[in-house]
Design a protein around this motif. Structure first.
Motif, PDB file in Angstrom:
ATOM      1  N   LEU A  13     -15.086 -15.800   8.466  1.00  0.00           N
ATOM      2  CA  LEU A  13     -14.062 -16.082   7.859  1.00  0.00           C
ATOM      3  C   LEU A  13     -14.102 -16.528   6.394  1.00  0.00           C
ATOM      4  CD1 LEU A  13     -11.079 -15.406   8.555  1.00  0.00           C
ATOM      5  CD2 LEU A  13     -10.864 -17.889   9.202  1.00  0.00           C
ATOM      6  N   PRO A  14     -15.068 -17.320   5.952  1.00  0.00           N
ATOM      7  CA  PRO A  14     -14.950 -17.580   4.395  1.00  0.00           C
ATOM      8  C   PRO A  14     -15.873 -16.461   3.701  1.00  0.00           C
ATOM      9  CG  PRO A  14     -15.987 -19.363   5.745  1.00  0.00           C
ATOM     10  CD  PRO A  14     -15.756 -18.549   6.613  1.00  0.00           C
ATOM     11  N   PHE A  15     -16.704 -15.705   4.003  1.00  0.00           N
ATOM     12  CA  PHE A  15     -17.202 -14.594   3.481  1.00  0.00           C
ATOM     13  C   PHE A  15     -16.068 -13.561   3.492  1.00  0.00           C
ATOM     14  CE2 PHE A  15     -20.843 -16.889   5.502  1.00  0.00           C
ATOM     15  CZ  PHE A  15     -21.494 -17.246   4.448  1.00  0.00           C
ATOM     16  N   ALA A  16     -15.496 -13.251   4.499  1.00  0.00           N
ATOM     17  CA  ALA A  16     -14.190 -12.277   4.440  1.00  0.00           C
ATOM     18  C   ALA A  16     -13.209 -12.726   3.583  1.00  0.00           C
ATOM     19  CB  ALA A  16     -13.789 -12.083   5.826  1.00  0.00           C
ATOM     20  N   LEU A  17     -13.042 -13.888   3.216  1.00  0.00           N
ATOM     21  CA  LEU A  17     -12.009 -14.320   2.134  1.00  0.00           C
ATOM     22  C   LEU A  17     -12.495 -13.990   0.966  1.00  0.00           C
ATOM     23  CD1 LEU A  17     -10.614 -17.493   3.697  1.00  0.00           C
ATOM     24  CD2 LEU A  17      -9.516 -15.396   3.693  1.00  0.00           C
ATOM     25  N   VAL A  18     -13.802 -14.316   0.548  1.00  0.00           N
ATOM     26  CA  VAL A  18     -14.406 -13.882  -0.789  1.00  0.00           C
ATOM     27  C   VAL A  18     -14.409 -12.094  -0.942  1.00  0.00           C
ATOM     28  CG1 VAL A  18     -16.654 -13.739  -2.013  1.00  0.00           C
ATOM     29  CG2 VAL A  18     -15.618 -15.830  -0.857  1.00  0.00           C
ATOM     30  N   ALA A  19     -14.613 -11.581   0.336  1.00  0.00           N
ATOM     31  CA  ALA A  19     -14.667 -10.177   0.321  1.00  0.00           C
ATOM     32  C   ALA A  19     -13.402  -9.553   0.071  1.00  0.00           C
ATOM     33  CB  ALA A  19     -15.352  -9.622   1.425  1.00  0.00           C
ATOM     34  N   LEU A  20     -12.195 -10.345   0.510  1.00  0.00           N
ATOM     35  CA  LEU A  20     -10.676  -9.970   0.140  1.00  0.00           C
ATOM     36  C   LEU A  20     -10.549  -9.932  -1.318  1.00  0.00           C
ATOM     37  CD1 LEU A  20      -8.162  -9.367   1.676  1.00  0.00           C
ATOM     38  CD2 LEU A  20      -7.816 -11.718   1.581  1.00  0.00           C
ATOM     39  N   ILE A  21     -11.205 -10.942  -1.904  1.00  0.00           N
ATOM     40  CA  ILE A  21     -10.910 -10.992  -3.423  1.00  0.00           C
ATOM     41  C   ILE A  21     -11.362  -9.667  -4.041  1.00  0.00           C
ATOM     42  CG2 ILE A  21     -11.567 -12.215  -5.582  1.00  0.00           C
ATOM     43  CD1 ILE A  21     -11.146 -14.938  -3.857  1.00  0.00           C
ATOM     44  N   PHE A  22     -12.721  -9.328  -3.535  1.00  0.00           N
ATOM     45  CA  PHE A  22     -13.118  -8.120  -4.093  1.00  0.00           C
ATOM     46  C   PHE A  22     -12.404  -6.819  -3.758  1.00  0.00           C
ATOM     47  CE2 PHE A  22     -17.646 -10.419  -3.862  1.00  0.00           C
ATOM     48  CZ  PHE A  22     -17.690 -10.567  -5.296  1.00  0.00           C
ATOM     49  N   SER A  23     -11.971  -6.988  -2.604  1.00  0.00           N
ATOM     50  CA  SER A  23     -10.905  -5.583  -2.038  1.00  0.00           C
ATOM     51  C   SER A  23      -9.811  -5.744  -2.972  1.00  0.00           C
ATOM     52  CB  SER A  23     -10.821  -5.672  -0.849  1.00  0.00           C
ATOM     53  OG  SER A  23      -9.770  -6.866  -0.473  1.00  0.00           O
ATOM     54  N   LEU A  24      -9.355  -6.932  -3.248  1.00  0.00           N
ATOM     55  CA  LEU A  24      -8.060  -6.494  -4.395  1.00  0.00           C
ATOM     56  C   LEU A  24      -8.700  -6.024  -5.604  1.00  0.00           C
ATOM     57  CD1 LEU A  24      -6.432 -10.050  -3.714  1.00  0.00           C
ATOM     58  CD2 LEU A  24      -5.595  -7.798  -2.947  1.00  0.00           C
ATOM     59  N   VAL A  25      -9.708  -6.583  -6.266  1.00  0.00           N
ATOM     60  CA  VAL A  25     -10.306  -6.026  -7.523  1.00  0.00           C
ATOM     61  C   VAL A  25     -10.323  -4.571  -7.189  1.00  0.00           C
ATOM     62  CG1 VAL A  25     -12.104  -6.077  -9.134  1.00  0.00           C
ATOM     63  CG2 VAL A  25     -11.031  -8.141  -8.264  1.00  0.00           C
ATOM     64  N   GLY A  26     -10.925  -4.165  -6.132  1.00  0.00           N
ATOM     65  CA  GLY A  26     -11.298  -2.638  -5.784  1.00  0.00           C
ATOM     66  C   GLY A  26      -9.975  -1.976  -5.909  1.00  0.00           C
ATOM     67  N   ALA A  27      -8.928  -2.418  -5.153  1.00  0.00           N
ATOM     68  CA  ALA A  27      -7.861  -1.526  -5.355  1.00  0.00           C
ATOM     69  C   ALA A  27      -7.027  -1.536  -6.426  1.00  0.00           C
ATOM     70  CB  ALA A  27      -6.673  -2.629  -4.459  1.00  0.00           C
ATOM     71  N   VAL A  28      -7.427  -2.312  -7.475  1.00  0.00           N
ATOM     72  CA  VAL A  28      -6.863  -2.193  -8.813  1.00  0.00           C
ATOM     73  C   VAL A  28      -7.866  -1.088  -9.425  1.00  0.00           C
ATOM     74  CG1 VAL A  28      -6.819  -3.082 -11.189  1.00  0.00           C
ATOM     75  CG2 VAL A  28      -6.061  -4.539  -9.104  1.00  0.00           C
ATOM     76  N   VAL A  29      -8.881  -1.148  -9.191  1.00  0.00           N
ATOM     77  CA  VAL A  29      -9.980  -0.219  -9.804  1.00  0.00           C
ATOM     78  C   VAL A  29      -9.820   1.146  -9.296  1.00  0.00           C
ATOM     79  CG1 VAL A  29     -12.491   0.463  -9.937  1.00  0.00           C
ATOM     80  CG2 VAL A  29     -11.946  -1.750 -10.515  1.00  0.00           C
ATOM     81  N   TRP A  30      -9.280   1.373  -8.140  1.00  0.00           N
ATOM     82  CA  TRP A  30      -9.043   2.678  -7.229  1.00  0.00           C
ATOM     83  C   TRP A  30      -7.797   3.093  -7.966  1.00  0.00           C
ATOM     84  CZ3 TRP A  30      -5.185   3.844  -3.955  1.00  0.00           C
ATOM     85  CH2 TRP A  30      -5.059   4.998  -3.152  1.00  0.00           C
ATOM     86  N   VAL A  31      -6.806   2.350  -8.155  1.00  0.00           N
ATOM     87  CA  VAL A  31      -5.645   2.965  -8.767  1.00  0.00           C
ATOM     88  C   VAL A  31      -6.046   3.434 -10.340  1.00  0.00           C
ATOM     89  CG1 VAL A  31      -3.264   2.197  -9.502  1.00  0.00           C
ATOM     90  CG2 VAL A  31      -3.791   1.637  -7.537  1.00  0.00           C
TER      91      VAL A  31
END
Length: 73
Positions: A13-31
């Motif tokens: 779970l802690p690692f997934a929460l850090v990865a969630l931040i990366f995924s939000l950055v990824g969503a912005v980069v994807w757009v």
């Protein structure tokens, strides 16, 4: 319960929460990459950037599944 491994979920779970931040950055980069590739289709690097962003968006799920698979029942 069958295939339920709550310990792997809690450890990941802690690692997934850090990865969630990366995924939000990824969503912005994807757009941004999608908009740039629509405006200038000759930029092939924008397509690669959008594919990398999609991988970042999928990262939290991959991390949780990896941790769950590592813990034996």
């Amino acid at each position: 319960m069958g295939d339920c491994r709550p310990l792997g979920f809690l450890l990941g779970l802690p690692f997934a929460l850090v990865a969630l931040i990366f995924s939000l950055v990824g969503a912005v980069v994807w757009v941004l990459g999608s908009v740039l590739s629509c405006l200038c289709p000759c930029c092939i690097c924008c397509t690669a950037l959008a594919n990398l962003a999609v991988d970042l968006i999928k990262l939290p799920v991959k991390i949780i599944r990896w941790f769950i698979d590592q813990i034996p029942c």
